[in-house]
Design an enzyme around this catalytic site. Sequence first.
Site, PDB file in Angstrom:
ATOM      1  N   LYS A 137      -6.865  -9.408  11.051  1.00 43.86           N
ATOM      2  CA  LYS A 137      -8.309  -9.653  10.944  1.00 43.86           C
ATOM      3  C   LYS A 137      -8.788 -10.757  11.870  1.00 43.86           C
ATOM      4  O   LYS A 137      -9.951 -10.768  12.279  1.00 43.86           O
ATOM      5  CB  LYS A 137      -8.660  -9.987   9.501  1.00 43.86           C
ATOM      6  CG  LYS A 137      -8.441  -8.852   8.508  1.00 43.86           C
ATOM      7  CD  LYS A 137      -8.801  -9.273   7.108  1.00 43.86           C
ATOM      8  CE  LYS A 137      -8.630  -8.125   6.117  1.00 43.86           C
ATOM      9  NZ  LYS A 137      -7.215  -7.713   5.979  1.00 43.86           N
ATOM     10  N   GLN A 162     -17.582 -16.289   6.099  1.00 48.00           N
ATOM     11  CA  GLN A 162     -18.846 -16.578   5.445  1.00 48.00           C
ATOM     12  C   GLN A 162     -19.294 -15.374   4.621  1.00 48.00           C
ATOM     13  O   GLN A 162     -19.248 -14.237   5.091  1.00 48.00           O
ATOM     14  CB  GLN A 162     -19.922 -16.903   6.484  1.00 48.00           C
ATOM     15  CG  GLN A 162     -21.253 -17.324   5.891  1.00 48.00           C
ATOM     16  CD  GLN A 162     -21.139 -18.649   5.165  1.00 48.00           C
ATOM     17  OE1 GLN A 162     -20.804 -19.665   5.765  1.00 48.00           O
ATOM     18  NE2 GLN A 162     -21.407 -18.631   3.869  1.00 48.00           N
ATOM     19  N   SER A 187      -6.737  -3.031   1.586  1.00 49.79           N
ATOM     20  CA  SER A 187      -6.922  -2.554   0.214  1.00 49.79           C
ATOM     21  C   SER A 187      -7.279  -3.652  -0.779  1.00 49.79           C
ATOM     22  O   SER A 187      -6.971  -3.553  -1.954  1.00 49.79           O
ATOM     23  CB  SER A 187      -5.664  -1.812  -0.264  1.00 49.79           C
ATOM     24  OG  SER A 187      -5.451  -0.672   0.517  1.00 49.79           O
ATOM     25  N   SER A 218      -6.940   8.807   2.856  1.00 46.97           N
ATOM     26  CA  SER A 218      -7.394  10.205   2.979  1.00 46.97           C
ATOM     27  C   SER A 218      -7.900  10.522   4.379  1.00 46.97           C
ATOM     28  O   SER A 218      -8.614  11.504   4.581  1.00 46.97           O
ATOM     29  CB  SER A 218      -8.507  10.522   1.966  1.00 46.97           C
ATOM     30  OG  SER A 218      -8.120  10.175   0.660  1.00 46.97           O
ATOM     31  N   GLU A 239       0.820  -1.207   0.000  1.00 43.27           N
ATOM     32  CA  GLU A 239       0.000   0.000   0.000  1.00 43.27           C
ATOM     33  C   GLU A 239       0.859   1.264   0.000  1.00 43.27           C
ATOM     34  O   GLU A 239       0.414   2.336   0.416  1.00 43.27           O
ATOM     35  CB  GLU A 239      -0.946  -0.018   1.207  1.00 43.27           C
ATOM     36  CG  GLU A 239      -1.918  -1.179   1.181  1.00 43.27           C
ATOM     37  CD  GLU A 239      -2.867  -1.191   2.365  1.00 43.27           C
ATOM     38  OE1 GLU A 239      -3.737  -0.303   2.428  1.00 43.27           O
ATOM     39  OE2 GLU A 239      -2.734  -2.077   3.223  1.00 43.27           O
ATOM     40  N   ASN A 281     -17.591  -5.657   9.537  1.00 49.38           N
ATOM     41  CA  ASN A 281     -16.686  -6.357   8.628  1.00 49.38           C
ATOM     42  C   ASN A 281     -15.236  -6.184   9.066  1.00 49.38           C
ATOM     43  O   ASN A 281     -14.511  -7.159   9.244  1.00 49.38           O
ATOM     44  CB  ASN A 281     -16.880  -5.840   7.204  1.00 49.38           C
ATOM     45  CG  ASN A 281     -16.122  -6.669   6.183  1.00 49.38           C
ATOM     46  OD1 ASN A 281     -15.991  -7.881   6.337  1.00 49.38           O
ATOM     47  ND2 ASN A 281     -15.629  -6.018   5.140  1.00 49.38           N
ATOM     48  N   PRO A 341     -24.977  -7.973  -0.257  1.00 46.50           N
ATOM     49  CA  PRO A 341     -25.049  -7.052   0.893  1.00 46.50           C
ATOM     50  C   PRO A 341     -24.911  -5.606   0.447  1.00 46.50           C
ATOM     51  O   PRO A 341     -24.524  -5.309  -0.686  1.00 46.50           O
ATOM     52  CB  PRO A 341     -23.843  -7.466   1.721  1.00 46.50           C
ATOM     53  CG  PRO A 341     -22.828  -7.840   0.678  1.00 46.50           C
ATOM     54  CD  PRO A 341     -23.613  -8.484  -0.446  1.00 46.50           C
ATOM     55  N   ARG A 342     -25.214  -4.703   1.338  1.00 43.49           N
ATOM     56  CA  ARG A 342     -24.865  -3.309   1.171  1.00 43.49           C
ATOM     57  C   ARG A 342     -23.702  -3.020   2.105  1.00 43.49           C
ATOM     58  O   ARG A 342     -23.679  -3.515   3.242  1.00 43.49           O
ATOM     59  CB  ARG A 342     -26.046  -2.403   1.531  1.00 43.49           C
ATOM     60  CG  ARG A 342     -27.240  -2.560   0.616  1.00 43.49           C
ATOM     61  CD  ARG A 342     -28.440  -1.792   1.117  1.00 43.49           C
ATOM     62  NE  ARG A 342     -28.247  -0.338   1.042  1.00 43.49           N
ATOM     63  CZ  ARG A 342     -29.164   0.547   1.427  1.00 43.49           C
ATOM     64  NH1 ARG A 342     -30.331   0.123   1.934  1.00 43.49           N
ATOM     65  NH2 ARG A 342     -28.924   1.856   1.339  1.00 43.49           N
TER      66      ARG A 342
END
Length: 389
Positions: A142, A226, A195, A333, A15, A325, A231-232
């Site tokens: 994670k 899963q 990313s 930014s 990144e 999530n 989804p939104r």
Amino acid sequence: MKKKIGVLFGGRSVEHEVSVITGMQVIENIDKSKYEVVPIFINKDGKWLTGEELLKFDNFKNNNLKNLKEIVVTSLYNDNKIYSHPENIGFLGKKFVEDLDAVFIALHGTNGEDGTIQGVFELINIPYVSAGVVGSAVGMDKILMKDVFKSHGLPIVGYTWFFRKKWNDDKEAVISQIEEKLNYPVFVKPANLGSSVGISKAKDRDGLIESIEVAIRYDRKIIVEQSIENPREINCAVMGYDDEVKASLCEEPIGWTDLLTYEDKYVNSNSKGTKGGGRNIPADIPEDKAKEIQETAKKSFMSIDCKGNARIDFLMDKDENIYVNEINTQPGSIAYYLWEPMGISFTKLIDELIEIATKVHKEKNQNMYSYDVDLFSRVQFGGSKAKKI
């Protein structure tokens, strides 16, 4: 008198380029009447560099970075100086020195967002803008992140994980572990990367094997999650430290389906954050759902002892159930577009983050770091082992 703020960007990470952009945005938007910027660039080889050429983005685009000074940060406690690298001083060379009042960490990903660089500034006792050592480390991993979220009762999707060595030793055992705990489709991700690099969706066993082979190139720990179909994505930023935190407006990326690519996040999105284009701000969701997401975002932020500013990303299914999530402790930014509609400009956001860093540093220095006890007189050496106290 202006405070000298070191803006640290670049880094040895996939990144790297994103970090350069964030660093340039901070340099461009920082209040020049209050702060003097000292740009500090870590190139892809890990060298620390400084110089006026780093203040112009065109020099990065044109690869015109030839007259930079290589520097080192002192390891001395309370010495807020950066020095010329000893190999570059020369016989008649003059040591270059800058005093820093604080450092704004704009590094993304490995070696910058994972607690490592934060530990450096903790050791030398310089105030720094960042999530802190613990918040950065947990937010980057994670697996640990989801373990902490789960322990705090926060809503998350089902997941399992494994080491790269286990995959290399016994692929069938890993596949069985995944298929026993999760149903297809699933997402396969390196545990310590952001990313969207190395992340892919697997709809069946063949896709799972292919996805794992990609992910293990980037990390020794792999998480499998899963999938929530159709989804939104709703995102919300949080700023502050301890329990003094506030949430931004919610946003929804436009046209998002399963996975935002690297280009989607940093090239194709509408960085201004207006309705239409790359994202809707505020997200087109009921007011009570927005408040639920904001409160859950604050709890997520505090659960990992985060500091400064972070963006928490949510998934929302067709029944409007929300799932945390991930937390992005160094958003691109610095997620200024989520604060601007609330009257907090990019410049004001930078100012508030420096103030938070100063307060955190001041509170840390209230701790006692010594404890006088006559321990040495009670210990004797002379044999193969020290005698018990």
